[in-house]
Write a protein that holds these residues in place. Sequence first.
Motif, short mmCIF file in Angstrom:
data_model
loop_
_atom_site.label_atom_id
_atom_site.label_comp_id
_atom_site.label_asym_id
_atom_site.label_seq_id
_atom_site.Cartn_x
_atom_site.Cartn_y
_atom_site.Cartn_z
N ASN A 276 55.94 -28.08 -17.93
CA ASN A 276 56.11 -29.40 -18.75
C ASN A 276 57.48 -30.15 -18.32
O ASN A 276 57.25 -31.50 -18.66
CB ASN A 276 56.18 -28.68 -20.23
CG ASN A 276 55.02 -28.31 -20.58
OD1 ASN A 276 54.00 -28.85 -20.00
ND2 ASN A 276 54.75 -27.50 -21.83
N LYS A 279 56.44 -32.38 -15.68
CA LYS A 279 55.50 -33.47 -16.16
C LYS A 279 55.97 -34.40 -17.07
O LYS A 279 55.48 -35.73 -16.90
CB LYS A 279 54.56 -32.68 -16.77
CG LYS A 279 53.41 -32.32 -16.15
CD LYS A 279 52.04 -32.08 -16.68
CE LYS A 279 52.33 -31.08 -18.10
NZ LYS A 279 51.09 -30.49 -18.57
N ASP A 306 65.46 -30.70 -20.40
CA ASP A 306 65.19 -31.90 -19.55
C ASP A 306 65.44 -33.12 -20.31
O ASP A 306 66.02 -33.21 -21.40
CB ASP A 306 63.69 -31.95 -19.32
CG ASP A 306 62.82 -32.01 -20.60
OD1 ASP A 306 63.09 -33.19 -21.28
OD2 ASP A 306 61.69 -31.38 -21.02
N GLU A 325 48.11 -31.98 -27.90
CA GLU A 325 49.02 -32.81 -27.03
C GLU A 325 49.27 -34.00 -27.62
O GLU A 325 48.72 -34.67 -28.49
CB GLU A 325 48.14 -33.21 -25.90
CG GLU A 325 47.66 -31.90 -25.01
CD GLU A 325 46.59 -32.39 -23.73
OE1 GLU A 325 47.46 -33.24 -22.82
OE2 GLU A 325 45.57 -31.95 -23.63
N VAL A 326 50.54 -34.26 -27.65
CA VAL A 326 51.28 -35.52 -28.12
C VAL A 326 50.56 -36.83 -27.82
O VAL A 326 50.12 -37.92 -28.50
CB VAL A 326 52.85 -35.76 -28.17
CG1 VAL A 326 53.31 -37.01 -28.64
CG2 VAL A 326 53.54 -34.40 -28.73
N GLN A 327 50.17 -36.80 -26.41
CA GLN A 327 49.78 -38.12 -25.85
C GLN A 327 48.38 -38.20 -25.57
O GLN A 327 47.77 -36.99 -25.78
CB GLN A 327 50.25 -38.33 -24.31
CG GLN A 327 51.78 -38.55 -24.13
CD GLN A 327 52.68 -37.02 -24.43
OE1 GLN A 327 52.21 -35.99 -23.98
NE2 GLN A 327 53.90 -37.21 -24.83
N GLY A 343 46.83 -31.88 -18.61
CA GLY A 343 47.07 -30.36 -19.16
C GLY A 343 45.82 -30.26 -20.16
O GLY A 343 45.25 -31.25 -20.45
N MET A 344 45.66 -29.11 -20.60
CA MET A 344 44.67 -28.97 -21.42
C MET A 344 45.46 -28.47 -23.00
O MET A 344 44.76 -28.31 -23.83
CB MET A 344 44.03 -27.50 -21.36
CG MET A 344 42.97 -27.87 -20.15
SD MET A 344 41.73 -26.65 -20.53
CE MET A 344 42.69 -25.08 -20.50
N GLY A 345 46.74 -28.69 -23.01
CA GLY A 345 47.25 -28.53 -24.42
C GLY A 345 47.47 -26.97 -24.87
O GLY A 345 47.56 -26.64 -25.90
N LEU A 348 51.90 -24.30 -23.91
CA LEU A 348 53.00 -23.77 -24.86
C LEU A 348 52.45 -22.85 -25.67
O LEU A 348 53.12 -21.70 -26.20
CB LEU A 348 53.60 -24.91 -25.60
CG LEU A 348 54.40 -25.84 -24.92
CD1 LEU A 348 54.99 -27.05 -26.00
CD2 LEU A 348 55.74 -25.08 -24.39
#
Length: 399
Positions: A276, A279, A306, A325-327, A343-345, A348
């Motif tokens: 993450n 990314k 990060d 996912e936020v986006q 990604g698939m969310g 995390l």
Amino acid sequence: MIEDKQIHILLIEDEPEVRMSYEDMFSFLGHSVSSAENGQLGLQKIQQKQYDIVITDLNMPVMDGLETLRRIKKYDKNIEVIVITGFATIENAIKAMKQGAFDYITKPVSIDHVKIILNKCVQKIRDKRENEQLKDLNRELKTLNELKDKFISITNHEIRTPLSVIKGYLELLDMELDARDGEEIEEYINIINNTLDETLETIESMSELSNFGQNSFKDNTTLLNVNEFLNEIFQENRLLFSKREIELNLEMDHEPLYVSVSPKRMRQAIRELLQNALKFTPEGGKVTVSCKNIDLKDKIFISIEDTGIGIPSDKLELIFEPFYEVQNIMNHSSSKTAFMGGGMGVGLSLAKEIIESSGGEIHVESEEKKGSVFTIVLTKVSESELAEKSVNHKSESRT
Ligand code: ADP
């Protein structure tokens, strides 16, 4: 099924004998009954326990029934109040009704009359409860439905994209084979292989989700030297980060720290966090992995910090939910390592499950456009435990 909980009645009446006879009457009708000798004591009881119905006399010392009613409704308007009044004070009963009482009972109190009024009141409460439960169920169904739609849309996007890549390269391979020019074939096979690996990984994470809550992440717990472990992960990832022009740093205390976890699972959790960080950090950014044993207490803090896009504060709780996912997923880049990659969310949620089933915690702090810090908190294996474990280990290896 909708639950049918017991109805709790509070009886407020100042005269002890009358109070006892009413108590017997209401209990006889099958309800749980408590009592208080005046309005003030009644209000105290209401603050300590949830009552559904209050039955109160209107004529009482200390605090009269109307004032008691007003305060009860102010405290909780959902409590139904039934007042008891003599014929001479019937106008007070009417005032009480205007102030929100459910009904009134006249003295002398007849059990048949009480039964009719109580049944009506209980029915009203049950209808209201049923309504609330239906509303809750509806909300849950709506969330589940949204989750299902999201799941379908994510799997569609995340699996369809790599499969299309594979299909495209197979067509190119076919054309190359027809033209019998072997030069490009090796490169195509590499791309197909990598894409297949990524797709298999995606399917693997999906099947991991079904293991949630079953303690299956506790497999093969062993003593792990955190410093060595993080160093290995650091070496494995250095190239990947430098290809994206992101500086990757590792900061650790010199003294070796030990935890008792499944190395395979912990590697998976840290890998998700690092992936993450990669990314969501643009080229030129910096990612720092650090391990601290603050004040030499029993906790070890492993952070992945990060300088990426950050996470809006109102989304911080949600990112640990599966498939969140936020986006917008449609803006994903198809590569998992590219900036804003796909990604698939589930990364995390998987990491959280692994860490929590190892007895640890995960926390996040983030600021939009500044970056994020994910911190794993694990319990350090103490010196004495360490000595004991290594003795056991030695005697086991001798047998
Ligand atoms: P994904 O497969 O989408 O990465 P995760 O469960 O790993 O799924 O993360 C959920 C979401 O949390 C991501 O889609 C992203 O919106 C947000 N997120 C996770 N880590 C970071 C990070 N380091 N920086 C910014 N956003 C992040």
